[in-house]
Enzyme design. Structure first.
Site, mmCIF file in Angstrom:
data_model
loop_
_atom_site.group_PDB
_atom_site.id
_atom_site.type_symbol
_atom_site.label_atom_id
_atom_site.label_comp_id
_atom_site.label_asym_id
_atom_site.label_seq_id
_atom_site.Cartn_x
_atom_site.Cartn_y
_atom_site.Cartn_z
ATOM 1 N N GLY A 1 11.440 -2.945 5.157
ATOM 2 C CA GLY A 1 10.747 -4.232 5.136
ATOM 3 C C GLY A 1 10.198 -4.550 3.758
ATOM 4 O O GLY A 1 10.337 -5.677 3.261
ATOM 5 N N HIS A 2 9.575 -3.559 3.111
ATOM 6 C CA HIS A 2 9.082 -3.751 1.749
ATOM 7 C C HIS A 2 10.238 -3.994 0.778
ATOM 8 O O HIS A 2 10.163 -4.876 -0.090
ATOM 9 C CB HIS A 2 8.321 -2.507 1.265
ATOM 10 C CG HIS A 2 7.082 -2.203 2.023
ATOM 11 N ND1 HIS A 2 6.960 -1.078 2.816
ATOM 12 C CD2 HIS A 2 5.897 -2.852 2.114
ATOM 13 C CE1 HIS A 2 5.750 -1.046 3.348
ATOM 14 N NE2 HIS A 2 5.085 -2.117 2.951
ATOM 15 N N HIS B 1 9.142 1.087 3.223
ATOM 16 C CA HIS B 1 10.272 1.094 4.157
ATOM 17 C C HIS B 1 11.152 -0.107 3.854
ATOM 18 O O HIS B 1 10.892 -0.856 2.887
ATOM 19 C CB HIS B 1 9.770 1.089 5.609
ATOM 20 C CG HIS B 1 8.767 0.015 5.900
ATOM 21 N ND1 HIS B 1 9.098 -1.332 5.958
ATOM 22 C CD2 HIS B 1 7.430 0.084 6.137
ATOM 23 C CE1 HIS B 1 8.019 -2.035 6.241
ATOM 24 N NE2 HIS B 1 6.991 -1.211 6.343
ATOM 25 N N GLN C 1 -10.284 -2.612 2.869
ATOM 26 C CA GLN C 1 -9.744 -3.298 4.040
ATOM 27 C C GLN C 1 -9.628 -2.393 5.265
ATOM 28 O O GLN C 1 -9.144 -2.816 6.308
ATOM 29 C CB GLN C 1 -8.396 -3.945 3.723
ATOM 30 C CG GLN C 1 -7.233 -2.990 3.521
ATOM 31 C CD GLN C 1 -5.999 -3.699 3.031
ATOM 32 O OE1 GLN C 1 -5.966 -4.219 1.907
ATOM 33 N NE2 GLN C 1 -4.963 -3.754 3.862
ATOM 34 N N MET D 1 0.834 -1.203 0.000
ATOM 35 C CA MET D 1 0.000 0.000 0.000
ATOM 36 C C MET D 1 0.871 1.255 0.000
ATOM 37 O O MET D 1 0.407 2.356 0.317
ATOM 38 C CB MET D 1 -0.959 -0.007 1.191
ATOM 39 C CG MET D 1 -2.010 -1.098 1.108
ATOM 40 S SD MET D 1 -3.503 -0.792 2.075
ATOM 41 C CE MET D 1 -2.833 -0.710 3.731
ATOM 42 N N GLY E 1 5.496 -9.890 4.363
ATOM 43 C CA GLY E 1 6.318 -9.785 5.561
ATOM 44 C C GLY E 1 5.640 -10.434 6.759
ATOM 45 O O GLY E 1 4.406 -10.410 6.879
#
Length: 285
Positions: free
Chosen positions: A36-37, A34, A61, A30, A147
């Protein structure tokens, strides 16, 4: 990197790639990216011939309209970061392209959506399943990357893939954390410096629970964590659960389990954050 905004365009590109025998790795997001992505994008680039990332803030969502409106959006910065990470195509559709008509689809994931996020965010996983299904149909990936921070979402997507017969592999990578231990999240951008410091207590709570997992009941650990976090000024605990990592059902006696998931959700000021940790009680010292 090529930016694609129309579903029909990404479908045509994907069909050509598949006909030429290329493997496709897909990272749905979305935005407000960061590390993590970007870890997922780099993994996809290493393991596939072509990497596609989507950025779409999915309205279906969000059970809180304000959360949807305030969700961080940074497409220009995200585009630059994706290109550097090795992404080949960015699919950034409009809401009208993804939802030309109001969605009336209804998914049920049984007990999997009756706990934790499902219990506290009614309709959330129906929205997740709807948009993920649409994206999988458009992108037709061989592998899709997620993740571990969104552990319950990953479990729902795995069930969706099996239930609808998608021919793809769901790949889950460990949570990336800031130096404080705070799980990286797009929502962290909404925290001020004091709130970020307090948000790091979520990870500390998981570590605190981990050392108790061998010798205490789930109820006793939950009481301890609730008392511990009650001392953090701007933090309001929503839930702390000790669950089976696959089914996410509660585990009353975690010390006897081969593996458990410690899952937590809390508000830091107005910002809702989640985190989790997978623990093997037999290996806890």
């Amino acid at each position: 990197m090529q930016v694609i905004e129309q579903g029909s365009a990404i479908r045509s590109i994907v069909q050509a790639l598949r006909c030429s025998g290329k493997s496709i790795g897909f990272v749905p997001t979305m935005g407000a990216l960061h590390e993590g992505h970007l870890q997922l994008v780099r993994a996809a680039a290493l393991q596939n011939d072509v990497t596609i990332c989507s950025i779409f803030v999915n309205p279906t969502q969000f059970n809180n309209p304000d959360d949807y409106k305030l969700y961080p959006r940074s497409l220009e910065q995200d585009t630059a970061a994706l290109a550097e990470a090795g992404c080949h195509y960015l699919f950034a559709p409009s809401t009208s392209d993804m939802y030309p008509e109001q969605s009336v689809l209804r998914f049920s994931f049984g007990v999997l959506e009756e706990v934790m996020e499902g219990a506290h965010r009614p309709g959330h996983f129906n929205g997740v399943a709807t948009v993920v299904s649409k994206l999988f149909h458009l992108v037709q990936p061989h592998r899709a990357y997620f993740g571990q921070k969104d552990l319950q979402q990953v479990a729902v997507v795995r069930q969706l893939v099996i239930g609808l017969g998608f021919d793809l592999e769901v790949v889950c990578y460990p949570t990336i954390r800031e130096a404080s231990g705070l799980a990286m999240s797009s929502r962290n951008k909404r925290l001020n410096s004091e709130q970020r410091e307090q948000a790091a207590q979520l990870h500390q709570a998981l570590l605190r629970a981990q050392v108790q997992i061998k010798n205490k009941s789930a109820a006793a650990i939950q009481d301890d964590i609730a008392a511990y976090l009650a001392e953090v000024p701007q933090l309001q605990l929503e839930y702390f659960e000790i669950a089976d990592p696959a089914t996410l059902q509660p585990v009353p006696n975690p010390g006897a389990a081969a593996e458990v998931a410690l899952c937590i959700a809390a508000y830091i000021g107005p910002v809702r954050l989640i985190d989790n940790m997978i623990v093997k009680p037999g290996q806890v010292i």
